[in-house]
Design a protein around this motif. Structure first.
Motif, mmCIF file in Angstrom:
data_model
loop_
_atom_site.group_PDB
_atom_site.id
_atom_site.type_symbol
_atom_site.label_atom_id
_atom_site.label_comp_id
_atom_site.label_asym_id
_atom_site.label_seq_id
_atom_site.Cartn_x
_atom_site.Cartn_y
_atom_site.Cartn_z
ATOM 1 N N GLY A 123 0.785 -1.228 0.000
ATOM 2 C CA GLY A 123 0.000 0.000 0.000
ATOM 3 C C GLY A 123 0.813 1.272 0.000
ATOM 4 O O GLY A 123 0.286 2.352 0.275
ATOM 5 N N VAL A 124 2.113 1.192 -0.321
ATOM 6 C CA VAL A 124 2.959 2.383 -0.340
ATOM 7 C C VAL A 124 2.613 3.227 -1.566
ATOM 8 O O VAL A 124 2.589 2.717 -2.698
ATOM 9 N N GLU A 125 2.349 4.511 -1.338
ATOM 10 C CA GLU A 125 2.067 5.437 -2.424
ATOM 11 C C GLU A 125 3.065 6.584 -2.474
ATOM 12 O O GLU A 125 3.283 7.164 -3.539
ATOM 13 N N SER A 126 3.663 6.918 -1.320
ATOM 14 C CA SER A 126 4.659 7.990 -1.268
ATOM 15 C C SER A 126 6.010 7.399 -0.889
ATOM 16 O O SER A 126 6.090 6.575 0.033
ATOM 17 N N LEU A 127 7.062 7.841 -1.581
ATOM 18 C CA LEU A 127 8.398 7.316 -1.348
ATOM 19 C C LEU A 127 9.376 8.457 -1.133
ATOM 20 O O LEU A 127 9.574 9.294 -2.024
ATOM 21 N N TYR A 128 9.955 8.514 0.071
ATOM 22 C CA TYR A 128 11.062 9.424 0.331
ATOM 23 C C TYR A 128 12.358 8.719 -0.027
ATOM 24 O O TYR A 128 12.592 7.584 0.413
ATOM 25 N N VAL A 129 13.194 9.373 -0.822
ATOM 26 C CA VAL A 129 14.530 8.857 -1.136
ATOM 27 C C VAL A 129 15.520 9.756 -0.414
ATOM 28 O O VAL A 129 15.684 10.926 -0.760
ATOM 29 N N THR A 130 16.145 9.228 0.639
ATOM 30 C CA THR A 130 16.990 10.046 1.502
ATOM 31 C C THR A 130 18.449 9.652 1.311
ATOM 32 O O THR A 130 18.845 8.534 1.606
ATOM 33 N N GLY A 131 19.226 10.602 0.824
ATOM 34 C CA GLY A 131 20.642 10.347 0.561
ATOM 35 C C GLY A 131 20.973 10.656 -0.885
ATOM 36 O O GLY A 131 20.092 10.904 -1.717
ATOM 37 N N ALA A 132 22.263 10.667 -1.180
ATOM 38 C CA ALA A 132 22.727 10.991 -2.530
ATOM 39 C C ALA A 132 22.260 9.923 -3.514
ATOM 40 O O ALA A 132 22.607 8.754 -3.375
ATOM 41 N N ASP A 133 21.477 10.337 -4.504
ATOM 42 C CA ASP A 133 20.920 9.367 -5.457
ATOM 43 C C ASP A 133 20.722 10.024 -6.804
ATOM 44 O O ASP A 133 20.028 11.028 -6.918
ATOM 45 N N ASP A 134 21.347 9.461 -7.830
ATOM 46 C CA ASP A 134 21.160 9.935 -9.188
ATOM 47 C C ASP A 134 20.368 8.937 -10.025
ATOM 48 O O ASP A 134 20.248 9.115 -11.235
ATOM 49 N N PHE A 147 17.741 5.862 -8.508
ATOM 50 C CA PHE A 147 16.514 5.175 -8.113
ATOM 51 C C PHE A 147 15.276 6.059 -8.229
ATOM 52 O O PHE A 147 14.217 5.597 -8.645
ATOM 53 N N HIS A 148 15.395 7.335 -7.854
ATOM 54 C CA HIS A 148 14.218 8.201 -7.889
ATOM 55 C C HIS A 148 13.809 8.578 -9.310
ATOM 56 O O HIS A 148 12.714 9.095 -9.528
ATOM 57 N N ARG A 149 14.666 8.277 -10.304
ATOM 58 C CA ARG A 149 14.367 8.632 -11.693
ATOM 59 C C ARG A 149 13.812 7.468 -12.499
ATOM 60 O O ARG A 149 13.316 7.660 -13.604
ATOM 61 N N LEU A 150 13.938 6.246 -11.993
ATOM 62 C CA LEU A 150 13.581 5.074 -12.777
ATOM 63 C C LEU A 150 12.086 5.063 -13.104
ATOM 64 O O LEU A 150 11.256 5.501 -12.308
ATOM 65 N N ASN A 151 11.753 4.544 -14.273
ATOM 66 C CA ASN A 151 10.350 4.507 -14.705
ATOM 67 C C ASN A 151 9.464 3.779 -13.706
ATOM 68 O O ASN A 151 8.366 4.227 -13.382
ATOM 69 N N ILE A 164 9.659 11.945 -3.172
ATOM 70 C CA ILE A 164 10.243 13.122 -2.517
ATOM 71 C C ILE A 164 11.708 12.808 -2.246
ATOM 72 O O ILE A 164 12.019 11.818 -1.585
ATOM 73 N N THR A 165 12.607 13.620 -2.768
ATOM 74 C CA THR A 165 14.032 13.389 -2.568
ATOM 75 C C THR A 165 14.593 14.391 -1.567
ATOM 76 O O THR A 165 14.309 15.590 -1.637
ATOM 77 N N VAL A 166 15.379 13.895 -0.634
ATOM 78 C CA VAL A 166 16.105 14.738 0.316
ATOM 79 C C VAL A 166 17.550 14.273 0.260
ATOM 80 O O VAL A 166 17.874 13.157 0.675
ATOM 81 N N ASN A 167 18.427 15.111 -0.266
ATOM 82 C CA ASN A 167 19.798 14.702 -0.541
ATOM 83 C C ASN A 167 20.766 15.863 -0.355
ATOM 84 O O ASN A 167 20.329 16.999 -0.126
ATOM 85 N N LYS A 197 10.839 19.095 -3.103
ATOM 86 C CA LYS A 197 9.931 19.059 -4.247
ATOM 87 C C LYS A 197 9.341 17.662 -4.410
ATOM 88 O O LYS A 197 10.053 16.659 -4.349
ATOM 89 N N LEU A 198 8.048 17.602 -4.604
ATOM 90 C CA LEU A 198 7.354 16.344 -4.832
ATOM 91 C C LEU A 198 7.362 16.030 -6.316
ATOM 92 O O LEU A 198 7.024 16.893 -7.146
ATOM 93 N N ARG A 199 7.736 14.783 -6.657
ATOM 94 C CA ARG A 199 7.643 14.333 -8.038
ATOM 95 C C ARG A 199 6.462 13.381 -8.123
ATOM 96 O O ARG A 199 6.543 12.240 -7.640
ATOM 97 N N ALA A 200 5.354 13.865 -8.659
ATOM 98 C CA ALA A 200 4.128 13.083 -8.694
ATOM 99 C C ALA A 200 4.254 11.906 -9.644
ATOM 100 O O ALA A 200 5.020 11.940 -10.609
ATOM 101 N N ARG A 201 3.503 10.864 -9.351
ATOM 102 C CA ARG A 201 3.515 9.666 -10.187
ATOM 103 C C ARG A 201 3.163 9.993 -11.629
ATOM 104 O O ARG A 201 2.303 10.815 -11.911
ATOM 105 N N ALA A 202 3.866 9.307 -12.533
ATOM 106 C CA ALA A 202 3.585 9.491 -13.945
ATOM 107 C C ALA A 202 2.210 8.929 -14.277
ATOM 108 O O ALA A 202 1.773 7.944 -13.709
#
Length: 336
Positions: A290-301, A303-307, A316-319, A330-335
């Motif tokens: 049931g996960v709909e929101s994903l925080y990516v915490t740390g340096a990442d070029d 995982f947060h971009r993958l289709n 949501i990325t915090v890096n 900034k929130l990146r909404a689902r495609a």
């Protein structure tokens, strides 16, 4: 020889796995795997961010030296000190996400190196212990690869046509060339371990298929041939630490299973040495929870971009690049 099957695909054209009817949407935190990480890209964050400073102070006390100074002087992408500061930056980003932005995850995931931060965040290891363990594992791996598989690297490729790429791997196998799939990130995106002497030919063949190369990791990672490293790490490092059951569900990066016991956490930390990471399996597991929101915490070029990430989650990325900017991340909404 290498494994070529791609399990657990979350195809860009396949429907996302939805949460159970009537269930509340959940949030997950992902601690990403370690890519290129140096002082130029992360130094400002480590020096100025108060969460990072607090983490660094504890790590310095635990290890008896200045992690930041050694990171500054080390230079190597995957040095012991780069690994330590990557761990610290990832957990500091999570601290900031909690304290400043209200992150309250229901599920935790760590991909590749990010497992260590996930184990600490989920309460399976104290921060001081995960710092010691990270330093000791870095030395353990360096010692192992100084004599074993010293001619092997792990290379990442993306946008490769799958059928042609697997035919290339089949041809390599038929010629007796050793390789192993070390990571499946999504369709057309792989990490492949192979002998360095064959790397240029491999890169050229991928280019001929219309694919692209990303980067090469030395030492290599996540290959079935590294069973001896797994046993060495378990005996010399992991066995020294008391690993507890996690306080929230953790997603294994090997197959997407839910880690909810101390033994399963220990197994996950050891699997990283000789089992490939499979991000689509992790995505499928999280959406099933049931996960709909994903925080990516740390340096990442990556995982947060993958289709398969952006199609299934609000991201949501915090890096280190954005954490010090004013305002919420900034929130990146689902495609669509």
């Amino acid at each position: 020889m290498g494994r070529t099957e791609a399990q657990g695909w979350d195809s860009p054209t396949a429907p996302a796995v939805g949460r159970a009817s009537g269930a509340e949407p959940r949030t997950a935190v992902l601690f990403p795997g370690m890519g290129r990480f140096d002082f130029a890209s992360a130094g400002r964050f480590l020096v100025l961010d108060r969460y990072a400073r607090d983490r660094l102070a504890t790590a310095d006390e635990v290890l008896g030296f200045s992690v930041l100074e050694r990171f500054h002087d080390a230079g190597a992408d995957y040095s012991e000190y780069a690994q330590l500061t990557f761990l610290i930056a990832s957990l500091a980003a999570a601290d900031r996400a909690e304290d400043r932005f209200g992150m309250r995850p229901d599920v935790c995931a760590g991909a590749s190196f990010g497992q260590k931060a996930a184990a600490a965040y989920a309460g399976s290891l104290d921060f001081s212990d995960v710092v010691r363990m990270t330093a000791e594992l870095a030395r353990c791996e360096k010692e192992y690869f100084s004599t074993e598989h010293s001619d092997v690297v792990t290379h990442s490729v993306y946008r490769v046509p799958d059928e042609e790429f697997h035919a290339l791997l089949d041809d390599m196998r038929a010629r007796g060339e050793w390789f192993d799939i070390s990571g499946v990130l999504e369709r057309g995106f792989y990490m492949v371990s192979l002998r360095e002497s064959r790397l240029e030919d491999f890169i050229r063949a991928v280019r001929d298929l219309g694919g692209y190369s990303m980067y090469t990791m030395r030492p290599p990672v996540h290959a079935g041939a590294f069973g001896a490293l797994r046993r060495k790490a378990e005996a010399e490092v992991i066995a020294k630490y008391r690993i507890r059951a996690p306080r929230l569900p953790v997603i294994s990066d090997a197959d997407g299973t839910v880690v909810d016991s101390a033994e399963a956490m220990r197994t996950m930390l050891l699997d990283t040495f000789d089992r490939a990471i499979r991000w689509p399996d992790m995505v499928t597991s999280m959406t099933g929870l049931g996960v709909e929101s994903l925080y990516v915490t740390g340096a990442d070029d990556m995982f947060h971009r993958l289709n398969c990430t952006v199609r299934n989650f609000d991201v949501i990325t915090v890096n280190p690049k954005n954490a010090l900017r004013p305002g919420p991340p900034k929130l990146r909404a689902r495609a669509a």
